[in-house]
Write a protein that holds these residues in place. Structure first.
Motif, PDB file in Angstrom:
ATOM      1  N   ALA A  82       7.735 -56.601  67.644  1.00  0.00           N
ATOM      2  CA  ALA A  82       8.254 -56.488  68.999  1.00  0.00           C
ATOM      3  C   ALA A  82       7.091 -56.410  69.983  1.00  0.00           C
ATOM      4  CB  ALA A  82       9.119 -55.233  69.133  1.00  0.00           C
ATOM      5  N   ALA A  83       7.320 -56.929  71.150  1.00  0.00           N
ATOM      6  CA  ALA A  83       6.296 -56.855  72.186  1.00  0.00           C
ATOM      7  C   ALA A  83       6.254 -55.436  72.735  1.00  0.00           C
ATOM      8  CB  ALA A  83       6.609 -57.829  73.313  1.00  0.00           C
ATOM      9  N   VAL A  84       5.063 -54.939  72.997  1.00  0.00           N
ATOM     10  CA  VAL A  84       4.887 -53.605  73.552  1.00  0.00           C
ATOM     11  C   VAL A  84       4.582 -53.763  75.034  1.00  0.00           C
ATOM     12  CG1 VAL A  84       3.469 -51.522  73.496  1.00  0.00           C
ATOM     13  CG2 VAL A  84       4.010 -52.724  71.384  1.00  0.00           C
ATOM     14  N   VAL A  85       5.337 -53.038  75.834  1.00  0.00           N
ATOM     15  CA  VAL A  85       5.113 -53.092  77.277  1.00  0.00           C
ATOM     16  C   VAL A  85       4.020 -52.089  77.617  1.00  0.00           C
ATOM     17  CG1 VAL A  85       6.164 -52.785  79.540  1.00  0.00           C
ATOM     18  CG2 VAL A  85       7.519 -53.711  77.650  1.00  0.00           C
ATOM     19  N   CYS A  86       2.940 -52.580  78.135  1.00  0.00           N
ATOM     20  CA  CYS A  86       1.821 -51.734  78.514  1.00  0.00           C
ATOM     21  C   CYS A  86       1.847 -51.525  80.029  1.00  0.00           C
ATOM     22  CB  CYS A  86       0.498 -52.386  78.121  1.00  0.00           C
ATOM     23  SG  CYS A  86       0.308 -52.580  76.364  1.00  0.00           S
ATOM     24  N   PRO A  87       1.424 -50.353  80.471  1.00  0.00           N
ATOM     25  CA  PRO A  87       1.351 -50.146  81.916  1.00  0.00           C
ATOM     26  C   PRO A  87       0.303 -51.085  82.507  1.00  0.00           C
ATOM     27  CG  PRO A  87       0.323 -48.317  80.745  1.00  0.00           C
ATOM     28  CD  PRO A  87       0.964 -49.196  79.722  1.00  0.00           C
ATOM     29  N   PRO A  88       0.466 -51.441  83.749  1.00  0.00           N
ATOM     30  CA  PRO A  88      -0.497 -52.357  84.357  1.00  0.00           C
ATOM     31  C   PRO A  88      -1.894 -51.746  84.351  1.00  0.00           C
ATOM     32  CG  PRO A  88       1.085 -51.555  85.983  1.00  0.00           C
ATOM     33  CD  PRO A  88       1.492 -51.016  84.655  1.00  0.00           C
ATOM     34  N   ALA A 111      -1.660 -60.591  75.195  1.00  0.00           N
ATOM     35  CA  ALA A 111      -0.448 -59.830  74.925  1.00  0.00           C
ATOM     36  C   ALA A 111      -0.716 -58.817  73.831  1.00  0.00           C
ATOM     37  CB  ALA A 111       0.665 -60.773  74.495  1.00  0.00           C
ATOM     38  N   ARG A 112      -0.142 -57.646  73.954  1.00  0.00           N
ATOM     39  CA  ARG A 112      -0.243 -56.607  72.943  1.00  0.00           C
ATOM     40  C   ARG A 112       1.060 -56.610  72.146  1.00  0.00           C
ATOM     41  NH1 ARG A 112      -5.400 -54.725  72.542  1.00  0.00           N
ATOM     42  NH2 ARG A 112      -6.284 -54.498  74.595  1.00  0.00           N
ATOM     43  N   ILE A 113       0.957 -56.427  70.835  1.00  0.00           N
ATOM     44  CA  ILE A 113       2.155 -56.455  70.000  1.00  0.00           C
ATOM     45  C   ILE A 113       2.165 -55.280  69.034  1.00  0.00           C
ATOM     46  CG2 ILE A 113       2.416 -58.952  70.097  1.00  0.00           C
ATOM     47  CD1 ILE A 113       1.185 -59.054  67.327  1.00  0.00           C
ATOM     48  N   ARG A 114       3.327 -55.078  68.426  1.00  0.00           N
ATOM     49  CA  ARG A 114       3.485 -54.054  67.391  1.00  0.00           C
ATOM     50  C   ARG A 114       4.019 -54.756  66.154  1.00  0.00           C
ATOM     51  NH1 ARG A 114       7.408 -49.199  68.563  1.00  0.00           N
ATOM     52  NH2 ARG A 114       8.098 -50.859  69.902  1.00  0.00           N
ATOM     53  N   LEU A 115       3.438 -54.400  65.003  1.00  0.00           N
ATOM     54  CA  LEU A 115       3.819 -55.023  63.744  1.00  0.00           C
ATOM     55  C   LEU A 115       4.095 -53.939  62.723  1.00  0.00           C
ATOM     56  CD1 LEU A 115       3.866 -57.604  61.826  1.00  0.00           C
ATOM     57  CD2 LEU A 115       1.516 -56.985  61.319  1.00  0.00           C
ATOM     58  N   LYS A 116       5.223 -54.041  62.026  1.00  0.00           N
ATOM     59  CA  LYS A 116       5.556 -53.139  60.923  1.00  0.00           C
ATOM     60  C   LYS A 116       5.849 -54.009  59.719  1.00  0.00           C
ATOM     61  CE  LYS A 116       7.648 -49.442  63.642  1.00  0.00           C
ATOM     62  NZ  LYS A 116       8.857 -48.610  63.811  1.00  0.00           N
ATOM     63  N   GLU A 122       1.715 -50.272  59.790  1.00  0.00           N
ATOM     64  CA  GLU A 122       2.123 -50.336  61.190  1.00  0.00           C
ATOM     65  C   GLU A 122       0.894 -50.615  62.031  1.00  0.00           C
ATOM     66  OE1 GLU A 122       4.705 -47.317  62.758  1.00  0.00           O
ATOM     67  OE2 GLU A 122       5.600 -46.972  60.776  1.00  0.00           O
ATOM     68  N   LEU A 123       0.980 -51.623  62.838  1.00  0.00           N
ATOM     69  CA  LEU A 123      -0.115 -52.006  63.715  1.00  0.00           C
ATOM     70  C   LEU A 123       0.467 -52.079  65.125  1.00  0.00           C
ATOM     71  CD1 LEU A 123      -3.061 -52.994  63.865  1.00  0.00           C
ATOM     72  CD2 LEU A 123      -2.198 -55.306  63.548  1.00  0.00           C
ATOM     73  N   GLU A 124      -0.069 -51.277  66.029  1.00  0.00           N
ATOM     74  CA  GLU A 124       0.500 -51.219  67.368  1.00  0.00           C
ATOM     75  C   GLU A 124      -0.593 -51.396  68.412  1.00  0.00           C
ATOM     76  OE1 GLU A 124       3.111 -48.174  70.142  1.00  0.00           O
ATOM     77  OE2 GLU A 124       3.181 -47.984  67.970  1.00  0.00           O
ATOM     78  N   GLY A 125      -0.277 -52.144  69.446  1.00  0.00           N
ATOM     79  CA  GLY A 125      -1.183 -52.321  70.568  1.00  0.00           C
ATOM     80  C   GLY A 125      -2.324 -53.275  70.281  1.00  0.00           C
ATOM     81  N   ALA A 126      -2.222 -54.073  69.256  1.00  0.00           N
ATOM     82  CA  ALA A 126      -3.291 -55.011  68.917  1.00  0.00           C
ATOM     83  C   ALA A 126      -3.058 -56.341  69.626  1.00  0.00           C
ATOM     84  CB  ALA A 126      -3.335 -55.234  67.410  1.00  0.00           C
ATOM     85  N   ASP A 127      -4.134 -57.038  69.850  1.00  0.00           N
ATOM     86  CA  ASP A 127      -3.988 -58.364  70.420  1.00  0.00           C
ATOM     87  C   ASP A 127      -3.851 -59.385  69.294  1.00  0.00           C
ATOM     88  OD1 ASP A 127      -6.517 -58.496  69.399  1.00  0.00           O
ATOM     89  OD2 ASP A 127      -7.528 -58.750  71.310  1.00  0.00           O
ATOM     90  N   MET A 128      -3.649 -60.633  69.647  1.00  0.00           N
ATOM     91  CA  MET A 128      -3.425 -61.694  68.666  1.00  0.00           C
ATOM     92  C   MET A 128      -4.631 -61.860  67.735  1.00  0.00           C
ATOM     93  SD  MET A 128      -0.413 -62.636  68.936  1.00  0.00           S
ATOM     94  CE  MET A 128      -0.107 -64.263  68.317  1.00  0.00           C
ATOM     95  N   GLN A 129      -5.810 -61.637  68.251  1.00  0.00           N
ATOM     96  CA  GLN A 129      -7.017 -61.789  67.445  1.00  0.00           C
ATOM     97  C   GLN A 129      -7.054 -60.732  66.327  1.00  0.00           C
ATOM     98  OE1 GLN A 129     -10.609 -61.544  69.749  1.00  0.00           O
ATOM     99  NE2 GLN A 129     -11.501 -63.280  68.649  1.00  0.00           N
ATOM    100  N   ALA A 130      -6.723 -59.492  66.678  1.00  0.00           N
ATOM    101  CA  ALA A 130      -6.689 -58.420  65.682  1.00  0.00           C
ATOM    102  C   ALA A 130      -5.579 -58.658  64.664  1.00  0.00           C
ATOM    103  CB  ALA A 130      -6.499 -57.067  66.364  1.00  0.00           C
ATOM    104  N   LEU A 131      -4.439 -59.139  65.145  1.00  0.00           N
ATOM    105  CA  LEU A 131      -3.332 -59.437  64.243  1.00  0.00           C
ATOM    106  C   LEU A 131      -3.714 -60.548  63.267  1.00  0.00           C
ATOM    107  CD1 LEU A 131      -0.408 -58.997  63.390  1.00  0.00           C
ATOM    108  CD2 LEU A 131       0.249 -60.675  65.113  1.00  0.00           C
TER     109      LEU A 131
END
Length: 145
Positions: free
Chosen positions: A93-99, A111-116, A126-135
């Motif tokens: 799911a996409a994580v909504v980050c504050p501006p 974009a930041r995402i969360r992966l379980k 569980e990986l949260e707040g990572a960008d596509m490169q980290a994923l």
């Protein structure tokens, strides 16, 4: 079951004897014998004895045919499915980050995402707040395991 019901009389016809003494039997007669052995109520030992082969040999032929038929059915259902190095994604799911405060133009926002994911050995990841490169790096590392 009498041997004439199988369509073979007496011993199986040997088509070739190898240098190590192993025999190769007529494939048509061999298939008929396997068919007869698969009939309900047939004694595999008695059938093998009546046709001059070892009961274990006939049992091996039956197993080989059943495996071959099982793999043919599996390949007909899913012809080109190979084991995947990736694990099943349970939730993404996409994580909504504050501006964020304005940054320099050279910094690119991603974009930041969360992966379980649940691995086959029971480990949960569980990986949260990572960008596509980290994923991508995480998936590559898991694929190398």
């Amino acid at each position: 079951m009498a041997s004439n019901e199988v369509g073979i009389s007496g011993r199986l016809r040997v088509v070739r004897v190898l240098s190590n003494g192993k025999r190769r039997y007529d494939p048509v007669d061999k298939d008929r014998l396997i068919d007869a052995a698969l009939e309900p109520g047939v004694s595999i030992a008695g059938l093998a004895l009546a046709h001059g082969i070892n009961a274990n040999q006939l049992q091996n032929w039956i197993r080989l045919r059943q495996r071959r038929q099982g793999s043919e059915k599996a390949s007909a259902v899913a012809p080109n499915i190979a084991a995947s190095a990736f694990v099943e994604v349970v939730e993404a799911a996409a994580v909504v980050c504050p501006p964020e405060p304005p940054s320099l133009p050279s910094q690119q926002k991603s974009a930041r995402i969360r992966l379980k994911a649940s691995l086959p050995n029971g480990v949960r990841l569980e990986l949260e707040g990572a960008d596509m490169q980290a994923l991508s790096a995480m998936i590559a590392a898991l694929g190398a395991l």
